[in-house]
Scaffold this motif. Structure first.
Motif, mmCIF file in Angstrom:
data_model
loop_
_atom_site.group_PDB
_atom_site.id
_atom_site.type_symbol
_atom_site.label_atom_id
_atom_site.label_comp_id
_atom_site.label_asym_id
_atom_site.label_seq_id
_atom_site.Cartn_x
_atom_site.Cartn_y
_atom_site.Cartn_z
ATOM 1 N N LEU A 170 87.286 69.124 47.787
ATOM 2 C CA LEU A 170 86.828 70.388 48.357
ATOM 3 C C LEU A 170 85.741 71.086 47.551
ATOM 4 O O LEU A 170 84.979 71.880 48.096
ATOM 5 C CB LEU A 170 88.027 71.329 48.529
ATOM 6 C CG LEU A 170 89.136 70.798 49.439
ATOM 7 C CD1 LEU A 170 90.348 71.714 49.402
ATOM 8 C CD2 LEU A 170 88.624 70.616 50.858
ATOM 9 N N ASP A 171 85.690 70.825 46.247
ATOM 10 C CA ASP A 171 84.715 71.496 45.379
ATOM 11 C C ASP A 171 84.218 70.526 44.305
ATOM 12 O O ASP A 171 84.409 70.754 43.111
ATOM 13 C CB ASP A 171 85.366 72.730 44.736
ATOM 14 C CG ASP A 171 84.406 73.517 43.854
ATOM 15 O OD1 ASP A 171 83.174 73.385 44.031
ATOM 16 O OD2 ASP A 171 84.894 74.250 42.975
ATOM 17 N N PRO A 172 83.600 69.424 44.706
ATOM 18 C CA PRO A 172 83.221 68.407 43.716
ATOM 19 C C PRO A 172 82.277 68.921 42.639
ATOM 20 O O PRO A 172 82.353 68.482 41.495
ATOM 21 C CB PRO A 172 82.567 67.308 44.560
ATOM 22 C CG PRO A 172 82.210 67.947 45.849
ATOM 23 C CD PRO A 172 83.174 69.063 46.063
ATOM 24 N N ASP A 173 81.415 69.866 42.977
ATOM 25 C CA ASP A 173 80.498 70.401 41.967
ATOM 26 C C ASP A 173 81.207 71.271 40.939
ATOM 27 O O ASP A 173 80.673 71.516 39.858
ATOM 28 C CB ASP A 173 79.382 71.214 42.641
ATOM 29 C CG ASP A 173 78.439 70.339 43.455
ATOM 30 O OD1 ASP A 173 78.320 69.139 43.146
ATOM 31 O OD2 ASP A 173 77.836 70.858 44.415
ATOM 32 N N GLY A 174 82.408 71.733 41.278
ATOM 33 C CA GLY A 174 83.154 72.599 40.370
ATOM 34 C C GLY A 174 84.102 71.862 39.441
ATOM 35 O O GLY A 174 84.755 72.477 38.599
#
Length: 101
Positions: A35-39
């Motif tokens: 859901l939030d790969p960059d995070g």
């Protein structure tokens, strides 16, 4: 515990004590990667490592999650119809009969 009961428990409450400590630690990581790969940061791996999940097992879980994400996106794009649970049970028996674990 195997089968749909395990899946239901994991989807309903990833903190359920019926799941192994490793599984409970991996589920939030997999959710964040999806859901939030960059995070995702190194800190997101700490609970799994602290629960005794090996780096190899984490990598395997990430690979499986990656493949499921691709399959889901393709299925959505091509509007695949999901068959009834009986079809999945039948396919699982065939796979197990051929050595898939």
């Amino acid at each position: 515990m195997l089968g749909s009961d395990l899946v239901d428990v994991a989807l309903a409450d990833g903190a359920d004590p019926r799941l192994s400590a490793g599984c409970r630690a991996l589920l939030p990581l997999l959710a964040k990667v999806s859901l939030d790969p960059d995070g995702v940061t190194a800190d997101d791996f700490a609970p799994a490592l602290a629960a005794g999940v090996t780096r190899a097992a984490i990598l395997e879980a990430l690979n499986v999650g990656y493949l499921f994400n691709i399959i889901t996106r393709l299925a959505d794009a091509f509007e695949f119809h999901v068959g009834p649970p009986a079809a999945f049970a039948s396919a699982a028996k065939r796979l197990l009969g051929h050595g898939y674990k």
